[in-house]
Structures are given as structure tokens and as C-alpha cells.
Design an enzyme around this catalytic site. Structure first.
Site, PDB file in Angstrom:
ATOM      1  N   CYS A   2    -111.244-126.485-149.535  1.00  0.00           N
ATOM      2  CA  CYS A   2    -112.442-126.810-148.780  1.00  0.00           C
ATOM      3  C   CYS A   2    -112.729-125.713-147.754  1.00  0.00           C
ATOM      4  CB  CYS A   2    -112.372-128.158-148.069  1.00  0.00           C
ATOM      5  SG  CYS A   2    -112.223-129.541-149.181  1.00  0.00           S
ATOM      6  N   ARG A  27    -112.298-121.127-151.522  1.00  0.00           N
ATOM      7  CA  ARG A  27    -111.426-122.210-151.048  1.00  0.00           C
ATOM      8  C   ARG A  27    -111.640-123.509-151.823  1.00  0.00           C
ATOM      9  NH1 ARG A  27    -109.304-120.915-146.036  1.00  0.00           N
ATOM     10  NH2 ARG A  27    -108.736-123.086-145.757  1.00  0.00           N
ATOM     11  N   TRP A  75    -113.044-128.841-152.434  1.00  0.00           N
ATOM     12  CA  TRP A  75    -112.021-128.997-153.471  1.00  0.00           C
ATOM     13  C   TRP A  75    -111.647-130.471-153.402  1.00  0.00           C
ATOM     14  CZ3 TRP A  75    -106.770-130.347-153.865  1.00  0.00           C
ATOM     15  CH2 TRP A  75    -106.167-130.000-155.085  1.00  0.00           C
ATOM     16  N   ASN A 101    -111.995-131.051-144.090  1.00  0.00           N
ATOM     17  CA  ASN A 101    -110.989-130.458-144.972  1.00  0.00           C
ATOM     18  C   ASN A 101    -109.675-131.163-144.664  1.00  0.00           C
ATOM     19  OD1 ASN A 101    -109.323-128.775-146.467  1.00  0.00           O
ATOM     20  ND2 ASN A 101    -109.299-127.156-144.917  1.00  0.00           N
ATOM     21  N   GLY A 102    -108.975-131.642-145.693  1.00  0.00           N
ATOM     22  CA  GLY A 102    -107.697-132.321-145.461  1.00  0.00           C
ATOM     23  C   GLY A 102    -107.706-133.706-146.061  1.00  0.00           C
ATOM     24  N   GLU A 484     -94.201-114.850-162.768  1.00  0.00           N
ATOM     25  CA  GLU A 484     -95.484-114.508-162.154  1.00  0.00           C
ATOM     26  C   GLU A 484     -96.511-114.116-163.223  1.00  0.00           C
ATOM     27  OE1 GLU A 484     -96.988-114.893-159.530  1.00  0.00           O
ATOM     28  OE2 GLU A 484     -98.431-113.282-159.236  1.00  0.00           O
ATOM     29  N   LYS A 488    -100.064-116.160-163.775  1.00  0.00           N
ATOM     30  CA  LYS A 488    -101.395-115.515-163.743  1.00  0.00           C
ATOM     31  C   LYS A 488    -102.183-115.882-164.997  1.00  0.00           C
ATOM     32  CE  LYS A 488    -101.537-114.661-160.331  1.00  0.00           C
ATOM     33  NZ  LYS A 488    -100.662-114.535-159.216  1.00  0.00           N
ATOM     34  N   GLU A 491    -103.259-119.690-165.003  1.00  0.00           N
ATOM     35  CA  GLU A 491    -104.307-120.103-164.076  1.00  0.00           C
ATOM     36  C   GLU A 491    -105.650-119.440-164.371  1.00  0.00           C
ATOM     37  OE1 GLU A 491    -103.407-119.314-159.960  1.00  0.00           O
ATOM     38  OE2 GLU A 491    -102.418-117.452-160.445  1.00  0.00           O
ATOM     39  N   HIS A 507     -80.618-120.675-175.345  1.00  0.00           N
ATOM     40  CA  HIS A 507     -80.224-122.051-175.013  1.00  0.00           C
ATOM     41  C   HIS A 507     -81.373-123.035-175.271  1.00  0.00           C
ATOM     42  CE1 HIS A 507     -76.466-120.636-173.379  1.00  0.00           C
ATOM     43  NE2 HIS A 507     -77.140-119.711-172.709  1.00  0.00           N
ATOM     44  N   LYS A 609    -108.030-121.702-153.194  1.00  0.00           N
ATOM     45  CA  LYS A 609    -107.207-120.609-152.685  1.00  0.00           C
ATOM     46  C   LYS A 609    -106.058-121.073-151.810  1.00  0.00           C
ATOM     47  CE  LYS A 609    -106.180-116.295-152.014  1.00  0.00           C
ATOM     48  NZ  LYS A 609    -105.395-115.712-153.135  1.00  0.00           N
TER      49      LYS A 609
HETATM   50  C1  F6R Z   1    -101.133-118.098-157.694  1.00  0.00           C
HETATM   51  C2  F6R Z   1    -101.397-118.459-156.316  1.00  0.00           C
HETATM   52  C3  F6R Z   1    -100.684-119.644-155.757  1.00  0.00           C
HETATM   53  C4  F6R Z   1    -100.255-119.369-154.304  1.00  0.00           C
HETATM   54  C5  F6R Z   1     -99.640-120.630-153.683  1.00  0.00           C
HETATM   55  C6  F6R Z   1     -99.141-120.370-152.278  1.00  0.00           C
HETATM   56  O1  F6R Z   1    -101.872-116.977-158.080  1.00  0.00           O
HETATM   57  O2  F6R Z   1    -102.173-117.838-155.649  1.00  0.00           O
HETATM   58  O3  F6R Z   1     -99.606-120.010-156.539  1.00  0.00           O
HETATM   59  O4  F6R Z   1     -99.337-118.317-154.311  1.00  0.00           O
HETATM   60  O5  F6R Z   1    -100.589-121.657-153.660  1.00  0.00           O
HETATM   61  O6  F6R Z   1    -100.175-119.943-151.454  1.00  0.00           O
HETATM   62  P1  F6R Z   1     -99.862-119.259-150.070  1.00  0.00           P
HETATM   63  O7  F6R Z   1     -99.186-117.958-150.348  1.00  0.00           O
HETATM   64  O8  F6R Z   1    -101.200-119.064-149.431  1.00  0.00           O
HETATM   65  O9  F6R Z   1     -98.974-120.186-149.301  1.00  0.00           O
END
Ligand code: F6R
Length: 614
Positions: A2, A27, A75, A101-102, A484, A488, A491, A507, A609
Site C-alpha cells: 500500500c 508498493r 495491496w 496501510n497495515g 535467488e 526471481k 516471481e 536424495h 514491494k
Molecule cells: C524478492 C523480494 C522479496 C524481498 C523480501 C524482503 O525479489 O524482493 O523476497 O527480498 O520481501 O524485503 P526487504 O528486504 O525489504 O525486507
């Protein structure tokens, strides 16, 4: 999670608010809405879907002029992402409009009470409850600031609330508890935003708010109180990046721009952190050297990509310092009754500095008397503010929802921390530390070389754009890289992708291998004999079963070449630092593949985000 904007000044609020929402859309993008104060009333429009839907609606049916307004990009948590649940929400008579937001945790109880006393609520959201409570309190006090204080005292959970009163044309009032909110300080105008991107084109002077504070902005004044109405202070700071950092700069996506910014971001993360001869100077680490010498355990916490940075850090920190190091998902941490003492250092990694899971975990750790050090990219955010010390990553704003430069700079900060601990505790000689620092200083150039060859990775991504599943294998520090790479792809491309420790394959996961399955293999540098040889065995095993092997190996690695269907060449770097270079092709791959599939890589579905709810 949000985005919230508030404005009061002499400009057209609609323009300022919509611009702010555009910069905060990363966001959350389930719906967007705006409320303006006009002629003793609230006028509002809100639409499901991206901000563009709201803009189209306003174009077709223009809002009246106003210099005071609020806006929201959502969101969804409570209630489907439709027009009715979109913010702003109005009180019973429509006198106040609120964005939020929250999560208001006691909303069900409050809603029941409101309904019993004749309030008809229109939406399924927790936010509407706050709007009704605020209006009730406003009817009693006649003052929006007082009403906000009264309403907040009734709310449990996490919230940023921003409100306007139709009968008070020059005032916007906001409150925060555990959710982000910053004030932008202008001349004859003031702003509110979930982060500074909301107002960066108007001012770079900002005020950071503490927990449980209410802020009232008018054109010429900003007043802060606590929820009981006592005067409080915000913390003034200057934002060290400008509008251009928050724009795409000719790239098609923020994500691609941020991938290509990594040489600079890595260089900035290293800047000023050593004396040139390799002696580390981490002035921000406000934990004394004696206290650092007393640490007998490190626990690294974070979520998603930040957690993977922690997994890499464990290899480096344990190796350099011999301090036992655990890595834990922040949301699991406090629920398992972890053993923490005042000799435990908890390292909280968070790009946004607002992730609720990580925030709650550090609060728990501090209550257990552990020392908390944050590794964070966002100045003025909550996690560093509530930590004992912070290492800022200096990556600049990261707007693409998938973390890229955030991750690489988190790695740099973790390496610096490990080396600093080794220096303070004497577990490495000065020249050994200097040698690693020297290797770190080469990283911007190494990353640049990989980016210069992006086209070969893009070509591979285009070839594989129809793949239904992609696996990623790594060993040692290459294992988190595999995780990682898979994250990527999941998502952004919405396809099945999984990362495995190569040794684990036999395994169970090897059963997934079938003819033509693309498997990325992160091969450790050749210097590490055992690791290197074992990784090659794993590659042979999957190739024998039909996998298409996409091998990331260092330049001159002839041993792996015969088993690679495709080779992506990495610069020669020390094993522990390899994640910095090995991650970049995987970022390029995911970005390009998803783009080819027609996905919005900056705003992937269902994501936001910064995740400010637990
Ligand atoms: C993946 C991604 C998320 C963040 C996670 C933590 O690309 O961006 O997995 O890494 O939500 O976010 P922060 O670093 O802001 O605490």
C-alpha cells in the site's frame, strides 16, 4: 505494501497526489483512489486495478479543483481488490476520508460495535472501521488531530492512516504504528508519503516519524504528537538521491535499470568503508569493539531475497570470524523461542527497512537483550531506527518489486561486516582482510563485464520462454545463488522454479529431471577442488538423465565445459565472493524471460514491494 500520499499547499492536489501514487505504485497495485477537499466536502474516486484505471476515470469525469488531498494504491489484505474495497474510505456522513496501510487487528470487534450503533459499513475492509471511528471522534472534538488521537487509541495492529476532513480545507492528519510514513517538508506546502519517492520531485527535506505518533500538516506547519496528544518530535533528514533515481531513465523496466545500476550500487556500498590499505572503518556500527569481541553467536534474519543474502553471509562470516552463525527466516524466528543472550548479535537484513516480519523479529531480539544490527537500504525506515546499529547499503531507491541491486549491496554489507568482525576480533591478519577488500573493490568492474554481455543471456531467455519448469543448482555459497535465481524466475515469470543444493539432488529432487529440463548450475571456482569436482559430478548425473545444463562457471574452467549445453562465463573471483557475479546473469535471465512472456516485471502479480503486514 500500500502506498499512501497526502498533500496540502497551493498546487493542484490531484496532480501532486496522482504523481506521488505513480511513484509508489510498486508498493501495491490492486486498486487506487484519491480524495480531495472541495467546498466543505470530500470528493473522491477509486478504482480496482492499476493506477491507470483511476486516471482514466478521472479524465472521463474530472474532479473539482482542490489544494488538499490524499491518495492510496492498494495491496489487498481485507476484502477483494474491487472498487468498493479500494481506498479512500469515508465515514458515515462522508465528512472524513481515510487511507490506510497495515492491518487493524481488532477490526471485527470494532465493526460489530459500530454496526450495533447504526453504522452501515459498505466495504469488507478493516480501514472503513477506522474512518467511522474517526468521524465519530471528530463529531465530538471538532478537531481532526484530536479525533485521530482518539481513534488510534482504539485500534490494535499495524497502521498508517492518513485523513482529511471535508470541513477543514487546509489540513491533512496522519498517524503511524509499525507501518511506514514520512513527511516531506516544502515551502508553503507539505507532503505525506509511505516513502520519500511520493514527494521527491517537490522536496528532498524529510521528517522521520516515530512509532505511535500523529502528524498534522498544513501549508506552513507540521506538528507531531503522540496518541495522547503530547507534543513529540520527528527527525529531520535530507534525502541523498533525486528524482532521476526514481525514473526509468530510458529503460523499459525499473528492474532492468536497477540490474544495470549494480556496478555503481556496489561501488557506493563500498565507498568510504576502508582506508585504502584495507583497514575497515564502519563508523555506523555503533556497537563498541568490546561488545563485538564479546559476541558468541550471530543470528541473521530476513525474508525472501534478504534471507538468501543472509545464507551467503553465513559462509563468509563463519569462515572469517569463527563465530557460529545461524540464518533464520524472520517470520519463523520469534515463534520458536530462540536462544538469545546479550552476547548474541542479531543481523537484520532488509532492503525496505519496513518488512513487518523482520521488524517484529528485531523487537523480540532486543527484548531478549540481544544486540541488533540492521543492514538496510532505506534511510529513515523503521528497522534501522529500532536497531542498535546499521550498515546502510546505499543502493539508491529500488522500485522494481523484485530485488536486484538491493541483494548485491546486501551481500557487500554482509562481507564488510564479516571482515570488520574479523578485524576487531583478530581472527584474520590485516593483510588477509586487505586482500579480500581488494577483491571486493574489483566487483563493480566484474559486474559491468557480465552486463556488457547481457545479450547472450537474453538470447537464452528468449529460447526458454516456453519452459514450464527450471531448476537451479549450487553448492556452498552458490546454493543461495540458486535459491535467488529460482525466486526471481518464480516471481516474474510465474513458472515453476526451484533452487537446490547440488548435493541434495540425489536424495530426492533428481526425480524431477526429465528430457530437456533446463537446469542452471552454479559451479564453484576451480580453486576449491572438492566443491568444484562434486559439482561437476552433479552436472554429469543430471545430464545423463536428459537435463539441459546451463552452466555458470568461471572463465577458463575447461573441466566443466564438456558437460555444459550452454556456458555463461563468470569472472575469476574468490569462492566466497562468487555470489556477487553469479547472481547477475540469473537476474538478467528472469527479467528477459518474463518480459518475453508479456509480464509486467516491475509489478508482478500478487506481490508488493515492501511487506508491511505479518
Ligand atoms: C524478492 C523480494 C522479496 C524481498 C523480501 C524482503 O525479489 O524482493 O523476497 O527480498 O520481501 O524485503 P526487504 O528486504 O525489504 O525486507
Amino acid at each position: 505494501m500500500c502506498g499512501i500520499v497526502g498533500y496540502v499547499g497551493d498546487k493542484q492536489a490531484e496532480i501532486v497526489v496522482i504523481e506521488g501514487l505513480r511513484r509508489l505504485e510498486y508498493r501495491g497495485y490492486d486498486s487506487a483512489g484519491i480524495a480531495l477537499v472541495n467546498d466543505g466536502d470530500i470528493v473522491s474516486d477509486k478504482r480496482a486495478g492499476k493506477l491507470a484505471n483511476l486516471e482514466k476515470a478521472i479524465k472521463e469525469s474530472p474532479l473539482p479543483p482542490s489544494t488538499t488531498g490524499i491518495g492510496h494504491t492498494r495491496w489487498a489484505t481485507h476484502g477483494a481488490p474491487n472498487d468498493v474495497n479500494a481506498h479512500p474510505h469515508l465515514g458515515r456522513t462522508g465528512r472524513v476520508a481515510v487511507v490506510h496501510n497495515g492491518i487493524i487487528e481488532n477490526f471485527a470487534k470494532l465493526r460489530e460495535e459500530l454496526e450495533r450503533t447504526g453504522h452501515g459499513l459498505r466495504s469488507e475492509t478493516d480501514t472503513e472501521v477506522a474512518a467511522h471511528l474517526l468521524e465519530v471522534a471528530l463529531d465530538e472534538s471538532g478537531n481532526l488531530t484530536t479525533a485521530m488521537q482518539v481513534a488510534c487509541r482504539q485500534l490494535e495492529g499495524t497502521f498508517t492512516l492518513v485523513a482529511v476532513d471535508g470541513q477543514d480545507p487546509d489540513r491533512v492528519v496522519a498517524a503511524r504504528r509499525n507501518s511506514p510514513l514520512v513527511v516531506g517538508l516544502g515551502e508553503g506546502e507539505n507532503f505525506l508519503g509511505s516513502d520519500v519517492a511520493a514527494f521527491i520531485e517537490h522536496t528532498r527535506e524529510a521528517l522521520e516519524l516515530g512509532q505511535d505518533q500523529v502528524v498534522t500538516i498544513t501549508r506552513d506547519d507540521v506538528q507531531v504528537t503522540d496518541f495522547d496528544g503530547n507534543r513529540a518530535e520527528g527527525k529531520h533528514y535530507h534525502v541523498d538521491w533525486d528524482l532521476s533515481a526514481a525514473e526509468k531513465d530510458g529503460y523499459d523496466w525499473f528492474m532492468r535499470k536497477e540490474i544495470f545500476e549494480q556496478p555503481r550500487a556496489v561501488a557506493d556500498a563500498l565507498l568510504g568503508r576502508h582506508d585504502g590499505a584495507g583497514l575497515l572503518q564502519l563508523d555506523e556500527v555503533r556497537i563498541t569493539e568490546d561488545e563485538l569481541r564479546d559476541i558468541d553467536k550471530i543470528v541473521i534474519i530476513g525474508c525472501g531475497t534478504a534471507n538468501y543474502a543472509g545464507l551467503v553471509a553465513k559462509y563468509a562470516i563463519e569462515h572469517w570470524t569463527r563465530i557460529p552463525c545461524e540464518v533464520e527466516l524472520a517470520h519463523e524466528f520469534r515463534y520458536r523461542d530462540p536462544i538469545l543472550t546479550r552476547h548474541t548479535l542479531v543481523v537484520a537484513i532488509s532492503q525496505s527497512g519496513e518488512t513487518a516480519d523482520t521488524l517484529m523479529a528485531i523487537r523480540y531480539a532486543r527484548r531478549q537483550r540481544a544486540k541488533v544490527l540492521a543492514i538496510c537500504n532505506t534511510n529513515g525506515s523503521t528497522i534501522p531506527r529500532e536497531s542498535d546499529a546499521v550498515i546502510y547499503t546505499h543502493a539508491g531507491p529500488e522500485i522494481g518489486v523484485a530485488s536486484t541491486k538491493g541483494f548485491l549491496t546486501q551481500l557487500i554489507a554482509c562481507y564488510l561486516l564479516g571482515l570488520y568482525l574479523a578485524q576487531v576480533r583478530g581472527t584474520k591478519y590485516g593483510d588477509e582482510i586487505a586482500a579480500v577488500v581488494h577483491e571486493l573493490e574489483k566487483m563493480p568492474a566484474h559486474v559491468q563485464r557480465i552486463l556488457d554481455d547481457a545479450e547472450s543471456v537474453y538470447k537464452l531467455a528468449r529460447q526458454l520462454a516456453g519452459a514450464r519448469s527450471v531448476l537451479f543448482l549450487g553448492r556452498h555459497a552458490g546454493f543461495p545463488v540458486a535459491l535467488e535465481g529460482a525466486l526471481k524466475l518464480k516471481e516474474l515469470a510465474y513458472i515453476h522454479a526451484e533452487g537446490f543444493a547440488a548435493g541434495e539432488l540425489k536424495h530426492g529432487p533428481i526425480a524431477l529431471i526429465e528430457e530437456g529440463l533446463p537446469v542452471f548450475c552454479v559451479v564453484p571456482p576451480q580453486g576449491r577442488d572438492q566443491l568444484h569436482a562434486k559439482m561437476i559430478s552433479a552436472i554429469q548425473e543430471i545430464r545423463a538423465r536428459g537435463a539441459q545444463t546451463l552452466v555458470l562457471a568461471e572463465e577458463g574452467d575447461d573441466e566443466v565445459a564438456p558437460y555444459a549445453d550452454v556456458t555463461i562465463t563468470l569472472p575469476v573471483v574468490p569462492t566466497l565472493l562468487q555470489p556477487i557475479v553469479a547472481t547477475v546473469p540469473l537476474q538478467l535471465f528472469a527479467c528477459e524471460l518474463a518480459t518475453n512472456m508479456g509480464h509486467d516485471v516491475d509489478q508482478p502479480r500478487n506481490l508488493a514491494k515492501s511487506v508491511t503486514v505479518e
